[in-house]
Design a protein around this motif. Structure first.
Motif, PDB file in Angstrom:
ATOM      1  N   VAL A   1      46.146  45.790  39.080  1.00 48.44           N
ATOM      2  CA  VAL A   1      46.996  46.948  38.820  1.00 48.44           C
ATOM      3  C   VAL A   1      46.301  47.973  37.937  1.00 48.44           C
ATOM      4  O   VAL A   1      46.365  49.174  38.170  1.00 48.44           O
ATOM      5  CB  VAL A   1      48.323  46.488  38.171  1.00 48.44           C
ATOM      6  CG1 VAL A   1      49.125  47.685  37.701  1.00 48.44           C
ATOM      7  CG2 VAL A   1      49.131  45.664  39.165  1.00 48.44           C
ATOM      8  N   GLY A   2      45.618  47.501  36.907  1.00 47.97           N
ATOM      9  CA  GLY A   2      45.023  48.427  35.945  1.00 47.97           C
ATOM     10  C   GLY A   2      43.717  49.052  36.390  1.00 47.97           C
ATOM     11  O   GLY A   2      43.187  49.925  35.713  1.00 47.97           O
ATOM     12  N   GLY A   3      43.154  48.595  37.490  1.00 47.90           N
ATOM     13  CA  GLY A   3      41.897  49.147  37.962  1.00 47.90           C
ATOM     14  C   GLY A   3      40.702  48.621  37.177  1.00 47.90           C
ATOM     15  O   GLY A   3      40.811  47.733  36.338  1.00 47.90           O
ATOM     16  N   ALA A   4      39.550  49.223  37.442  1.00 46.01           N
ATOM     17  CA  ALA A   4      38.296  48.728  36.880  1.00 46.01           C
ATOM     18  C   ALA A   4      38.279  48.774  35.352  1.00 46.01           C
ATOM     19  O   ALA A   4      37.615  47.954  34.708  1.00 46.01           O
ATOM     20  CB  ALA A   4      37.131  49.535  37.444  1.00 46.01           C
ATOM     21  N   ASP A   5      38.997  49.721  34.749  1.00 44.43           N
ATOM     22  CA  ASP A   5      38.954  49.884  33.297  1.00 44.43           C
ATOM     23  C   ASP A   5      39.552  48.688  32.560  1.00 44.43           C
ATOM     24  O   ASP A   5      39.291  48.498  31.366  1.00 44.43           O
ATOM     25  CB  ASP A   5      39.699  51.153  32.878  1.00 44.43           C
ATOM     26  CG  ASP A   5      38.965  52.414  33.310  1.00 44.43           C
ATOM     27  OD1 ASP A   5      37.757  52.314  33.608  1.00 44.43           O
ATOM     28  OD2 ASP A   5      39.599  53.476  33.357  1.00 44.43           O
ATOM     29  N   THR A   6      40.390  47.914  33.231  1.00 48.92           N
ATOM     30  CA  THR A   6      41.029  46.780  32.560  1.00 48.92           C
ATOM     31  C   THR A   6      40.411  45.445  32.945  1.00 48.92           C
ATOM     32  O   THR A   6      40.890  44.408  32.513  1.00 48.92           O
ATOM     33  CB  THR A   6      42.529  46.736  32.901  1.00 48.92           C
ATOM     34  OG1 THR A   6      42.687  46.463  34.300  1.00 48.92           O
ATOM     35  CG2 THR A   6      43.213  48.043  32.556  1.00 48.92           C
ATOM     36  N   LEU A   7      39.356  45.460  33.755  1.00 43.61           N
ATOM     37  CA  LEU A   7      38.752  44.208  34.201  1.00 43.61           C
ATOM     38  C   LEU A   7      37.994  43.525  33.067  1.00 43.61           C
ATOM     39  O   LEU A   7      37.307  44.185  32.274  1.00 43.61           O
ATOM     40  CB  LEU A   7      37.772  44.467  35.347  1.00 43.61           C
ATOM     41  CG  LEU A   7      38.330  44.765  36.724  1.00 43.61           C
ATOM     42  CD1 LEU A   7      37.181  45.022  37.692  1.00 43.61           C
ATOM     43  CD2 LEU A   7      39.209  43.633  37.226  1.00 43.61           C
ATOM     44  N   PRO A   8      38.092  42.210  32.983  1.00 44.33           N
ATOM     45  CA  PRO A   8      37.203  41.489  32.078  1.00 44.33           C
ATOM     46  C   PRO A   8      35.776  41.562  32.613  1.00 44.33           C
ATOM     47  O   PRO A   8      35.564  41.645  33.829  1.00 44.33           O
ATOM     48  CB  PRO A   8      37.743  40.046  32.142  1.00 44.33           C
ATOM     49  CG  PRO A   8      38.428  39.953  33.470  1.00 44.33           C
ATOM     50  CD  PRO A   8      38.977  41.319  33.754  1.00 44.33           C
ATOM     51  N   ARG A   9      34.807  41.537  31.724  1.00 42.57           N
ATOM     52  CA  ARG A   9      33.411  41.513  32.185  1.00 42.57           C
ATOM     53  C   ARG A   9      33.059  40.140  32.747  1.00 42.57           C
ATOM     54  O   ARG A   9      32.325  40.041  33.722  1.00 42.57           O
ATOM     55  CB  ARG A   9      32.456  41.848  31.030  1.00 42.57           C
ATOM     56  CG  ARG A   9      32.542  43.246  30.494  1.00 42.57           C
ATOM     57  CD  ARG A   9      31.487  43.460  29.411  1.00 42.57           C
ATOM     58  NE  ARG A   9      30.130  43.414  29.965  1.00 42.57           N
ATOM     59  CZ  ARG A   9      29.021  43.360  29.219  1.00 42.57           C
ATOM     60  NH1 ARG A   9      29.113  43.318  27.893  1.00 42.57           N
ATOM     61  NH2 ARG A   9      27.835  43.337  29.787  1.00 42.57           N
ATOM     62  N   HIS A  10      33.579  39.096  32.107  1.00 49.16           N
ATOM     63  CA  HIS A  10      33.161  37.730  32.440  1.00 49.16           C
ATOM     64  C   HIS A  10      34.393  36.853  32.602  1.00 49.16           C
ATOM     65  O   HIS A  10      35.163  36.663  31.665  1.00 49.16           O
ATOM     66  CB  HIS A  10      32.255  37.193  31.317  1.00 49.16           C
ATOM     67  CG  HIS A  10      31.665  35.842  31.600  1.00 49.16           C
ATOM     68  ND1 HIS A  10      30.757  35.245  30.749  1.00 49.16           N
ATOM     69  CD2 HIS A  10      31.843  34.956  32.625  1.00 49.16           C
ATOM     70  CE1 HIS A  10      30.410  34.066  31.235  1.00 49.16           C
ATOM     71  NE2 HIS A  10      31.068  33.875  32.368  1.00 49.16           N
TER      72      HIS A  10
ATOM     73  N   LYS B   1      36.080  37.780  46.721  1.00 53.43           N
ATOM     74  CA  LYS B   1      37.041  38.695  46.120  1.00 53.43           C
ATOM     75  C   LYS B   1      36.554  39.216  44.779  1.00 53.43           C
ATOM     76  O   LYS B   1      36.720  40.410  44.467  1.00 53.43           O
ATOM     77  CB  LYS B   1      38.394  38.008  45.954  1.00 53.43           C
ATOM     78  CG  LYS B   1      39.510  38.970  45.548  1.00 53.43           C
ATOM     79  CD  LYS B   1      39.683  40.058  46.598  1.00 53.43           C
ATOM     80  CE  LYS B   1      40.709  41.096  46.179  1.00 53.43           C
ATOM     81  NZ  LYS B   1      40.830  42.178  47.172  1.00 53.43           N
ATOM     82  N   ALA B   2      35.953  38.360  43.975  1.00 51.01           N
ATOM     83  CA  ALA B   2      35.438  38.794  42.675  1.00 51.01           C
ATOM     84  C   ALA B   2      34.385  39.877  42.850  1.00 51.01           C
ATOM     85  O   ALA B   2      34.345  40.853  42.097  1.00 51.01           O
ATOM     86  CB  ALA B   2      34.864  37.606  41.912  1.00 51.01           C
ATOM     87  N   GLY B   3      33.525  39.719  43.855  1.00 51.63           N
ATOM     88  CA  GLY B   3      32.520  40.733  44.126  1.00 51.63           C
ATOM     89  C   GLY B   3      33.141  42.034  44.593  1.00 51.63           C
ATOM     90  O   GLY B   3      32.731  43.125  44.173  1.00 51.63           O
ATOM     91  N   GLU B   4      34.161  41.946  45.460  1.00 50.82           N
ATOM     92  CA  GLU B   4      34.842  43.144  45.954  1.00 50.82           C
ATOM     93  C   GLU B   4      35.525  43.896  44.816  1.00 50.82           C
ATOM     94  O   GLU B   4      35.508  45.135  44.761  1.00 50.82           O
ATOM     95  CB  GLU B   4      35.882  42.757  47.006  1.00 50.82           C
ATOM     96  CG  GLU B   4      35.299  42.252  48.312  1.00 50.82           C
ATOM     97  CD  GLU B   4      36.365  41.709  49.232  1.00 50.82           C
ATOM     98  OE1 GLU B   4      37.568  41.846  48.902  1.00 50.82           O
ATOM     99  OE2 GLU B   4      36.020  41.134  50.283  1.00 50.82           O
ATOM    100  N   ILE B   5      36.141  43.151  43.906  1.00 48.93           N
ATOM    101  CA  ILE B   5      36.862  43.771  42.793  1.00 48.93           C
ATOM    102  C   ILE B   5      35.896  44.456  41.831  1.00 48.93           C
ATOM    103  O   ILE B   5      36.206  45.476  41.229  1.00 48.93           O
ATOM    104  CB  ILE B   5      37.701  42.709  42.050  1.00 48.93           C
ATOM    105  CG1 ILE B   5      38.887  42.276  42.914  1.00 48.93           C
ATOM    106  CG2 ILE B   5      38.191  43.222  40.709  1.00 48.93           C
ATOM    107  CD1 ILE B   5      39.643  41.101  42.358  1.00 48.93           C
ATOM    108  N   GLY B   6      34.713  43.872  41.674  1.00 43.69           N
ATOM    109  CA  GLY B   6      33.733  44.460  40.777  1.00 43.69           C
ATOM    110  C   GLY B   6      33.537  43.697  39.483  1.00 43.69           C
ATOM    111  O   GLY B   6      33.080  44.284  38.488  1.00 43.69           O
ATOM    112  N   LEU B   7      33.847  42.394  39.482  1.00 44.67           N
ATOM    113  CA  LEU B   7      33.576  41.610  38.284  1.00 44.67           C
ATOM    114  C   LEU B   7      32.073  41.591  38.009  1.00 44.67           C
ATOM    115  O   LEU B   7      31.262  41.524  38.935  1.00 44.67           O
ATOM    116  CB  LEU B   7      34.069  40.176  38.457  1.00 44.67           C
ATOM    117  CG  LEU B   7      35.578  39.933  38.434  1.00 44.67           C
ATOM    118  CD1 LEU B   7      35.867  38.436  38.485  1.00 44.67           C
ATOM    119  CD2 LEU B   7      36.224  40.538  37.205  1.00 44.67           C
ATOM    120  N   GLU B   8      31.726  41.617  36.750  1.00 43.16           N
ATOM    121  CA  GLU B   8      30.313  41.582  36.377  1.00 43.16           C
ATOM    122  C   GLU B   8      29.765  40.161  36.438  1.00 43.16           C
ATOM    123  O   GLU B   8      28.655  39.930  36.952  1.00 43.16           O
ATOM    124  CB  GLU B   8      30.133  42.155  34.970  1.00 43.16           C
ATOM    125  CG  GLU B   8      28.696  42.219  34.519  1.00 43.16           C
ATOM    126  CD  GLU B   8      28.554  42.859  33.142  1.00 43.16           C
ATOM    127  OE1 GLU B   8      27.510  42.655  32.502  1.00 43.16           O
ATOM    128  OE2 GLU B   8      29.497  43.569  32.715  1.00 43.16           O
TER     129      GLU B   8
END
Length: 248
Positions: free
Chosen positions: A13-22, A58-65
């Protein structure tokens, strides 16, 4: 305990700005999944591998580091040898069947733990996978194999002690940052979100140092049933938490 629910949207919901790095995951519940269906434990492990495929994609698609998966602990040797053999066979199959897709997606593979204790052919497969993806610049997939956090921390502190004895460093200069630099994850950011499936509420000797300030999420969902929607729900939950790191 947070009951994860399937979300119709497979984007946080929050987009890339709210993603955890790890994000780190203790993949638990394969055996219980199989038992509930009166199947052999290896059937649960096979379905668990399918869950790994879903989550890595899915993690790769979302953009997890960074995504770290606890695949085989140093304590797992205590299981029946037939089950250990099955797990090693599944790891071989996963590497052979999925490496092309993983490498093609730009994922970089890292391994933590003493995987060189495995049979020579499996060690070579792992080494080749690491080397083949080393220059990739997408998500880093860290696989914990024959890993135990106590052993990792002991190795790190022993290395610093040996350097101090050799006169290379002053013992007074050994800080938390120095220990971090000797861990298997030295160049990987600390864990932001640690997920454990199956309803257990333990860390089980997994990334104890790296998860010092991690948000913890425990779900009753068994690992073979953990899918894209459950991952997104976990990331959404993370985005709603307020992280202070000891401050106000």
């Amino acid at each position: 305990m947070i009951p994860l629910k399937a979300s119709p949207e497979l984007v946080p919901v929050g987009g890339a700005d709210t993603l955890p790095r790890h994000v780190a995951i203790i993949m638990d519940g394969n055996g219980r999944w199989a038992k509930a269906r009166r199947l052999p434990r290896v059937a649960g492990h096979r379905r668990g591998v399918e869950a790994v495929r879903r989550i890595v994609r899915k993690a790769g698609e979302i953009g997890l580091e960074v995504l770290t998966l606890y695949a085989f602990s140093s304590e797992n040797w205590r299981r029946p040898m037939e089950e250990v053999s099955d797990l090693m066979g599944l790891l071989r199959h996963f590497i052979r069947a999925d490496l092309n897709e993983i490498a093609g997606a730009g994922v970089r593979i890292r391994v933590i733990g003493d995987y060189r204790a495995f049979q020579d052919d499996l060690v070579k497969l792992i080494d080749d996978a690491i080397a083949r993806t080393a220059a990739n610049t997408g998500m880093t997939l860290v696989i914990a194999l024959n890993y135990g956090s106590h052993n990792e921390i002991a190795r790190a502190t022993r290395a610093l002690a040996e350097r101090a004895r050799a006169g290379e460093i002053d013992p007074a200069s050994i800080t938390a940052e120095a220990i971090t630099g000797e861990l298997d994850t030295a160049d990987i950011p600390p864990v932001d979100l640690l997920i454990r499936t199956s309803g257990e509420r333990r860390l089980s000797n997994f990334l104890l140092w790296q998860a010092a300030y991690a948000e913890l999420l425990f779900t009753d969902t068994l690992w073979p049933d953990f899918g894209e929607a459950e991952l997104v729900e976990a990331l959404d939950d993370f985005s709603r938490r307020e992280r202070r790191f000891g401050g106000l």
